[in-house]
Scaffold this motif. Structure first.
Motif, PDB file in Angstrom:
ATOM      1  N   UNK A 249      38.987  49.343   4.828  1.00  0.00           N
ATOM      2  CA  UNK A 249      37.895  48.421   5.174  1.00  0.00           C
ATOM      3  C   UNK A 249      37.073  48.062   3.947  1.00  0.00           C
ATOM      4  N   UNK A 250      36.870  49.015   3.047  1.00  0.00           N
ATOM      5  CA  UNK A 250      36.105  48.741   1.823  1.00  0.00           C
ATOM      6  C   UNK A 250      36.815  47.697   0.977  1.00  0.00           C
ATOM      7  N   UNK A 251      38.118  47.891   0.751  1.00  0.00           N
ATOM      8  CA  UNK A 251      38.876  46.916  -0.038  1.00  0.00           C
ATOM      9  C   UNK A 251      38.933  45.581   0.690  1.00  0.00           C
ATOM     10  N   UNK A 252      39.166  45.606   1.992  1.00  0.00           N
ATOM     11  CA  UNK A 252      39.227  44.361   2.754  1.00  0.00           C
ATOM     12  C   UNK A 252      37.947  43.569   2.646  1.00  0.00           C
ATOM     13  N   UNK A 253      36.810  44.250   2.712  1.00  0.00           N
ATOM     14  CA  UNK A 253      35.524  43.560   2.621  1.00  0.00           C
ATOM     15  C   UNK A 253      35.285  43.029   1.208  1.00  0.00           C
ATOM     16  N   UNK A 254      35.726  43.779   0.190  1.00  0.00           N
ATOM     17  CA  UNK A 254      35.593  43.294  -1.192  1.00  0.00           C
ATOM     18  C   UNK A 254      36.383  41.998  -1.375  1.00  0.00           C
ATOM     19  N   UNK A 255      37.598  41.979  -0.870  1.00  0.00           N
ATOM     20  CA  UNK A 255      38.441  40.787  -1.008  1.00  0.00           C
ATOM     21  C   UNK A 255      37.859  39.624  -0.217  1.00  0.00           C
TER      22      UNK A 255
ATOM     23  N   UNK B 122      37.061  35.922  -1.568  1.00  0.00           N
ATOM     24  CA  UNK B 122      37.679  34.738  -0.945  1.00  0.00           C
ATOM     25  C   UNK B 122      37.750  34.947   0.561  1.00  0.00           C
ATOM     26  N   UNK B 123      36.821  34.370   1.317  1.00  0.00           N
ATOM     27  CA  UNK B 123      36.820  34.556   2.773  1.00  0.00           C
ATOM     28  C   UNK B 123      38.087  34.081   3.466  1.00  0.00           C
ATOM     29  N   UNK B 124      38.892  33.273   2.788  1.00  0.00           N
ATOM     30  CA  UNK B 124      40.090  32.739   3.428  1.00  0.00           C
ATOM     31  C   UNK B 124      41.289  33.656   3.414  1.00  0.00           C
ATOM     32  N   UNK B 125      41.255  34.733   2.623  1.00  0.00           N
ATOM     33  CA  UNK B 125      42.438  35.578   2.505  1.00  0.00           C
ATOM     34  C   UNK B 125      42.802  36.259   3.832  1.00  0.00           C
ATOM     35  N   UNK B 126      41.861  36.896   4.533  1.00  0.00           N
ATOM     36  CA  UNK B 126      42.236  37.462   5.836  1.00  0.00           C
ATOM     37  C   UNK B 126      42.817  36.407   6.769  1.00  0.00           C
ATOM     38  N   UNK B 127      42.204  35.220   6.768  1.00  0.00           N
ATOM     39  CA  UNK B 127      42.743  34.135   7.595  1.00  0.00           C
ATOM     40  C   UNK B 127      44.159  33.777   7.168  1.00  0.00           C
ATOM     41  N   UNK B 128      44.445  33.850   5.858  1.00  0.00           N
ATOM     42  CA  UNK B 128      45.784  33.538   5.380  1.00  0.00           C
ATOM     43  C   UNK B 128      46.839  34.456   5.977  1.00  0.00           C
ATOM     44  N   UNK B 129      46.539  35.749   6.036  1.00  0.00           N
ATOM     45  CA  UNK B 129      47.481  36.694   6.637  1.00  0.00           C
ATOM     46  C   UNK B 129      47.610  36.465   8.147  1.00  0.00           C
TER      47      UNK B 129
END
Length: 306
Positions: A47-53, A57-64
């Motif tokens: 979660x820490x790394x995910x939040x940093x990314x 770039x807010x679009x990266x989670x959406x990209x996956x």
């Protein structure tokens, strides 16, 4: 890849489920993606790394997420077209939105078979427990390392009917394989699978000039998760170089993916491009399989910093 013992994607050379030890203090790609997909199988480090990314770039989670959804639509379209065998590479943890390959394929064609391939002990355990097949079809989960293409393709060849076409899915896998491993994997699959088979590579990228992917790449690499930025054109060059004939996607997944309904309209999730490349194995490829294509690196490919 077993990335930090639990991964959504192909495993690091030299590791195996029998010897891999989960380091709960470091992020793992399978759990990271599960966090972005809204699942529950993740730890504080993920979660820490995910939040940093996401801050970069807010679009990266959406990209996956969008890549997973595009792959699901492609599976449905291929099942409608008559494909009954699916191989899901770098399977990852079961998806919370029920877009797992066997669920989509068997909804369209209950007799469909799905072979899930991963090298992560956590993924393998979850998939074997939770991926339940329609009685008319089948689901098999196997352990194979995407960086060992020869072993993987041999494993796949013993589990599918080589007299009928097979659809191989590489959903967000290409990001985490370097060029030699990705080329070797696609080439060997192209040479072993029957004519009429498809290899579906789903990726995400951003608009030209968006340098935030470099920062994302840096964060992932620092965490021990390889990340390789490629444009759709570079993926197409690589697939053609492996002997595949590219065809338009059965559905229109390529393009600027719209944000999910619960995402703010003013963020930049829509800056992430979801691209689906579908390569078809033709009869000529089977005849020429003793002459593998030259392994030139696609021009302009960018690797993770060493």
């Amino acid at each position: 890849m077993t990335l930090l013992a639990t991964s959504h994607h192909p495993a690091m050379p030299g590791t195996s489920p029998a010897t891999a030890v989960m380091d709960t203090n470091r992020p793992a790609l399978a759990r990271l993606v599960n966090y972005w997909l809204g699942g529950k199988d993740h730890l504080a480090a993920d979660r820490t790394l995910g939040d940093q990314i996401t801050r970069v770039h807010p679009g990266i989670p959406h990209g996956y997420r969008a890549a997973r959804q595009a792959a699901a639509r492609t599976v449905a379209a291929l099942a409608t077209d008559g494909i009954r065998q699916f191989v899901d590479l770098g399977t990852g943890l079961p998806t919370p939105d029920r877009t797992d390959t066997h669920t989509i394929a068997q909804h369209t064609a209950p007799t469909s078979t799905t072979l899930y391939v991963d090298h992560d002990p956590l993924v393998l355990a979850h998939c074997r427990a939770l991926h339940l097949s329609d009685p008319a079809g089948s689901v098999v989960v196997v352990d194979a390392d995407l960086t060992d293409a020869a072993h993987l393709t041999a494993t796949v060849a013993t589990r599918v009917d080589l007299s009928a076409p097979v659809a191989v899915l590489a959903t967000s896998v290409a990001h985490h394989l370097d060029d030699p491993h990705l080329h070797d994997l696609v080439t060997q699959l192209t040479r072993r699978l029957p004519a009429g088979s498809r290899i579906v590579v789903t990726t995400h990228t951003t608009r030209r000039g968006d340098d935030r992917l470099r920062q994302v790449q840096h964060l992932l690499t620092q965490a021990g998760i390889p990340y390789h930025r490629r444009t759709p054109a570079q993926i197409a060059v690589l697939l053609r170089g492996c002997g595949l004939t590219l065809s338009p996607p059965a559905i229109p997944p390529s393009g600027w993916a719209p944000p999910a309904p619960d995402e703010p309209a003013d963020d930049d999730t829509h800056e992430v491009l979801t691209d689906v490349q579908i390569g078809r194995i033709d009869t000529t490829h089977r005849q020429q399989r003793t002459n593998p294509p030259h392994r030139d690196r696609p021009q302009g490919a960018v690797d993770a910093p060493r």
